[in-house]
Design a protein around this motif. Structure first.
Motif, PDB file in Angstrom:
ATOM      1  N   VAL A  60     -32.507  27.279  67.973  1.00 51.48           N
ATOM      2  CA  VAL A  60     -33.560  26.293  68.216  1.00 51.48           C
ATOM      3  C   VAL A  60     -34.668  26.463  67.184  1.00 51.48           C
ATOM      4  O   VAL A  60     -35.219  25.479  66.686  1.00 51.48           O
ATOM      5  CB  VAL A  60     -34.115  26.396  69.656  1.00 51.48           C
ATOM      6  N   TYR A  61     -34.971  27.705  66.820  1.00 53.88           N
ATOM      7  CA  TYR A  61     -35.992  27.960  65.804  1.00 53.88           C
ATOM      8  C   TYR A  61     -35.595  27.317  64.468  1.00 53.88           C
ATOM      9  O   TYR A  61     -36.410  26.671  63.818  1.00 53.88           O
ATOM     10  CB  TYR A  61     -36.204  29.464  65.624  1.00 53.88           C
ATOM     11  N   ASP A  62     -34.329  27.494  64.077  1.00 53.85           N
ATOM     12  CA  ASP A  62     -33.853  26.885  62.829  1.00 53.85           C
ATOM     13  C   ASP A  62     -33.957  25.362  62.895  1.00 53.85           C
ATOM     14  O   ASP A  62     -34.349  24.715  61.922  1.00 53.85           O
ATOM     15  CB  ASP A  62     -32.405  27.295  62.547  1.00 53.85           C
ATOM     16  N   ASP A  63     -33.633  24.788  64.037  1.00 53.28           N
ATOM     17  CA  ASP A  63     -33.742  23.339  64.228  1.00 53.28           C
ATOM     18  C   ASP A  63     -35.208  22.906  64.122  1.00 53.28           C
ATOM     19  O   ASP A  63     -35.523  21.884  63.513  1.00 53.28           O
ATOM     20  CB  ASP A  63     -33.158  22.960  65.589  1.00 53.28           C
ATOM     21  N   MET A  64     -36.114  23.695  64.686  1.00 47.92           N
ATOM     22  CA  MET A  64     -37.536  23.368  64.635  1.00 47.92           C
ATOM     23  C   MET A  64     -38.053  23.410  63.198  1.00 47.92           C
ATOM     24  O   MET A  64     -38.918  22.623  62.814  1.00 47.92           O
ATOM     25  CB  MET A  64     -38.335  24.352  65.497  1.00 47.92           C
ATOM     26  N   GLN A  65     -37.517  24.301  62.388  1.00 45.26           N
ATOM     27  CA  GLN A  65     -37.970  24.429  61.003  1.00 45.26           C
ATOM     28  C   GLN A  65     -37.645  23.201  60.167  1.00 45.26           C
ATOM     29  O   GLN A  65     -38.256  22.979  59.122  1.00 45.26           O
ATOM     30  CB  GLN A  65     -37.382  25.685  60.359  1.00 45.26           C
ATOM     31  N   THR A  66     -36.707  22.373  60.609  1.00 44.05           N
ATOM     32  CA  THR A  66     -36.372  21.156  59.868  1.00 44.05           C
ATOM     33  C   THR A  66     -37.391  20.043  60.104  1.00 44.05           C
ATOM     34  O   THR A  66     -37.375  19.044  59.389  1.00 44.05           O
ATOM     35  CB  THR A  66     -34.969  20.641  60.241  1.00 44.05           C
ATOM     36  N   ILE A  67     -38.263  20.214  61.097  1.00 38.45           N
ATOM     37  CA  ILE A  67     -39.286  19.200  61.378  1.00 38.45           C
ATOM     38  C   ILE A  67     -40.390  19.339  60.334  1.00 38.45           C
ATOM     39  O   ILE A  67     -40.966  20.407  60.164  1.00 38.45           O
ATOM     40  CB  ILE A  67     -39.870  19.368  62.801  1.00 38.45           C
ATOM     41  N   SER A  68     -40.687  18.245  59.660  1.00 39.27           N
ATOM     42  CA  SER A  68     -41.734  18.295  58.633  1.00 39.27           C
ATOM     43  C   SER A  68     -43.103  18.024  59.250  1.00 39.27           C
ATOM     44  O   SER A  68     -43.211  17.461  60.338  1.00 39.27           O
ATOM     45  CB  SER A  68     -41.444  17.269  57.541  1.00 39.27           C
ATOM     46  N   SER A  69     -44.121  18.420  58.548  1.00 44.92           N
ATOM     47  CA  SER A  69     -45.521  18.154  58.931  1.00 44.92           C
ATOM     48  C   SER A  69     -45.915  18.705  60.295  1.00 44.92           C
ATOM     49  O   SER A  69     -46.638  18.063  61.046  1.00 44.92           O
ATOM     50  CB  SER A  69     -45.808  16.652  58.894  1.00 44.92           C
ATOM     51  N   LYS A  70     -45.436  19.906  60.620  1.00 42.91           N
ATOM     52  CA  LYS A  70     -45.818  20.520  61.889  1.00 42.91           C
ATOM     53  C   LYS A  70     -47.263  21.003  61.802  1.00 42.91           C
ATOM     54  O   LYS A  70     -47.693  21.504  60.771  1.00 42.91           O
ATOM     55  CB  LYS A  70     -44.917  21.716  62.211  1.00 42.91           C
ATOM     56  N   LYS A  71     -47.987  20.861  62.907  1.00 40.29           N
ATOM     57  CA  LYS A  71     -49.333  21.407  63.005  1.00 40.29           C
ATOM     58  C   LYS A  71     -49.363  22.288  64.252  1.00 40.29           C
ATOM     59  O   LYS A  71     -48.861  21.909  65.299  1.00 40.29           O
ATOM     60  CB  LYS A  71     -50.362  20.296  63.102  1.00 40.29           C
ATOM     61  N   TYR A  72     -49.959  23.460  64.095  1.00 38.51           N
ATOM     62  CA  TYR A  72     -49.996  24.420  65.184  1.00 38.51           C
ATOM     63  C   TYR A  72     -51.380  24.487  65.813  1.00 38.51           C
ATOM     64  O   TYR A  72     -52.386  24.275  65.148  1.00 38.51           O
ATOM     65  CB  TYR A  72     -49.602  25.806  64.676  1.00 38.51           C
ATOM     66  N   LEU A  73     -51.403  24.801  67.096  1.00 41.07           N
ATOM     67  CA  LEU A  73     -52.647  25.013  67.820  1.00 41.07           C
ATOM     68  C   LEU A  73     -52.731  26.504  68.133  1.00 41.07           C
ATOM     69  O   LEU A  73     -51.953  27.014  68.956  1.00 41.07           O
ATOM     70  CB  LEU A  73     -52.683  24.193  69.111  1.00 41.07           C
ATOM     71  N   PRO A  74     -53.626  27.228  67.456  1.00 41.18           N
ATOM     72  CA  PRO A  74     -53.731  28.666  67.713  1.00 41.18           C
ATOM     73  C   PRO A  74     -54.419  28.936  69.052  1.00 41.18           C
ATOM     74  O   PRO A  74     -55.170  28.102  69.555  1.00 41.18           O
ATOM     75  CB  PRO A  74     -54.583  29.171  66.548  1.00 41.18           C
ATOM     76  N   LEU A  75     -54.132  30.094  69.594  1.00 35.78           N
ATOM     77  CA  LEU A  75     -54.801  30.526  70.819  1.00 35.78           C
ATOM     78  C   LEU A  75     -55.931  31.457  70.398  1.00 35.78           C
ATOM     79  O   LEU A  75     -55.693  32.593  70.014  1.00 35.78           O
ATOM     80  CB  LEU A  75     -53.822  31.236  71.754  1.00 35.78           C
ATOM     81  N   ASP A  76     -57.158  30.958  70.469  1.00 41.05           N
ATOM     82  CA  ASP A  76     -58.310  31.721  70.013  1.00 41.05           C
ATOM     83  C   ASP A  76     -59.046  32.354  71.197  1.00 41.05           C
ATOM     84  O   ASP A  76     -58.584  32.306  72.336  1.00 41.05           O
ATOM     85  CB  ASP A  76     -59.237  30.845  69.178  1.00 41.05           C
ATOM     86  N   VAL A  77     -60.198  32.925  70.918  1.00 41.06           N
ATOM     87  CA  VAL A  77     -60.979  33.624  71.936  1.00 41.06           C
ATOM     88  C   VAL A  77     -61.404  32.666  73.053  1.00 41.06           C
ATOM     89  O   VAL A  77     -61.339  33.017  74.236  1.00 41.06           O
ATOM     90  CB  VAL A  77     -62.209  34.314  71.296  1.00 41.06           C
ATOM     91  N   SER A  78     -61.820  31.461  72.692  1.00 38.20           N
ATOM     92  CA  SER A  78     -62.244  30.508  73.729  1.00 38.20           C
ATOM     93  C   SER A  78     -61.084  30.152  74.655  1.00 38.20           C
ATOM     94  O   SER A  78     -61.276  29.959  75.853  1.00 38.20           O
ATOM     95  CB  SER A  78     -62.852  29.247  73.104  1.00 38.20           C
ATOM     96  N   THR A  79     -59.875  30.102  74.109  1.00 41.18           N
ATOM     97  CA  THR A  79     -58.689  29.834  74.939  1.00 41.18           C
ATOM     98  C   THR A  79     -58.451  30.994  75.902  1.00 41.18           C
ATOM     99  O   THR A  79     -58.163  30.776  77.081  1.00 41.18           O
ATOM    100  CB  THR A  79     -57.448  29.613  74.063  1.00 41.18           C
ATOM    101  N   SER A  80     -58.586  32.212  75.397  1.00 37.08           N
ATOM    102  CA  SER A  80     -58.387  33.389  76.254  1.00 37.08           C
ATOM    103  C   SER A  80     -59.426  33.440  77.369  1.00 37.08           C
ATOM    104  O   SER A  80     -59.104  33.775  78.512  1.00 37.08           O
ATOM    105  CB  SER A  80     -58.448  34.667  75.426  1.00 37.08           C
TER     106      SER A  80
END
Length: 148
Positions: A60-80
């Motif tokens: 599934v990870y390899d399949d996900m890597q084929t998706i272009s223009s991914k943007k991630y949402l980090p988990l920061d201190v405010s999230t914790s």
């Protein structure tokens, strides 16, 4: 002069459980909707999801890597901090095994802080829906991949 079309504002954030379900489903419409939402910026991926899939589900990870223009949402201190408030509101304690895993609280906190709908699946989605009910969060803030 013609203005460039505005980029869509993110509406969703997806966790590892939602990604796994979306990328392995036999329903092409659900798979395509999630991939399209990620590619056009309507859906963010929770940052820990990538590592979790890489370690636990390499296909599934390899399949996900084929998706272009991914943007991630980090988990920061405010999230914790927001997740800790949810754990407290939930009233459980990990010491006694009463609450769902902390990643459910973090995912809901990240979605809530950014006014996004959490896309999850399986036991994780059920846990999130239970947290939503117990903590009086708005209905509809956690959905299955078929919602997209």
């Amino acid at each position: 002069m013609v203005a460039a079309p505005a980029k869509p504002k993110p509406k969703y954030v997806i966790d590892a459980h939602g990604l796994r379900a979306a990328l392995t489903t036999t329903q092409n419409s659900v798979r395509n909707a999630v991939i399209t939402a990620i590619q056009n910026g309507e859906m963010l991926i929770l940052k820990p999801a990538s590592k979790e899939l890489k370690e636990n589900d390499p296909e599934v990870y390899d399949d996900m890597q084929t998706i272009s223009s991914k943007k991630y949402l980090p988990l920061d201190v405010s999230t914790s901090k927001a997740a800790a408030v949810l754990v407290d509101k939930h009233g459980g304690s990990r010491l006694f095994g009463i609450t769902p895993p902390i990643d459910r609280f973090r995912a809901l906190a990240a979605a809530g802080l950014h006014k996004l709908v959490l896309i999850s699946d399986g036991k994780a989605l059920k846990d999130c829906q239970a947290i939503i009910a117990k903590c009086n969060l708005p209905n509809g803030c956690a959905k299955a991949p078929s919602f997209v």
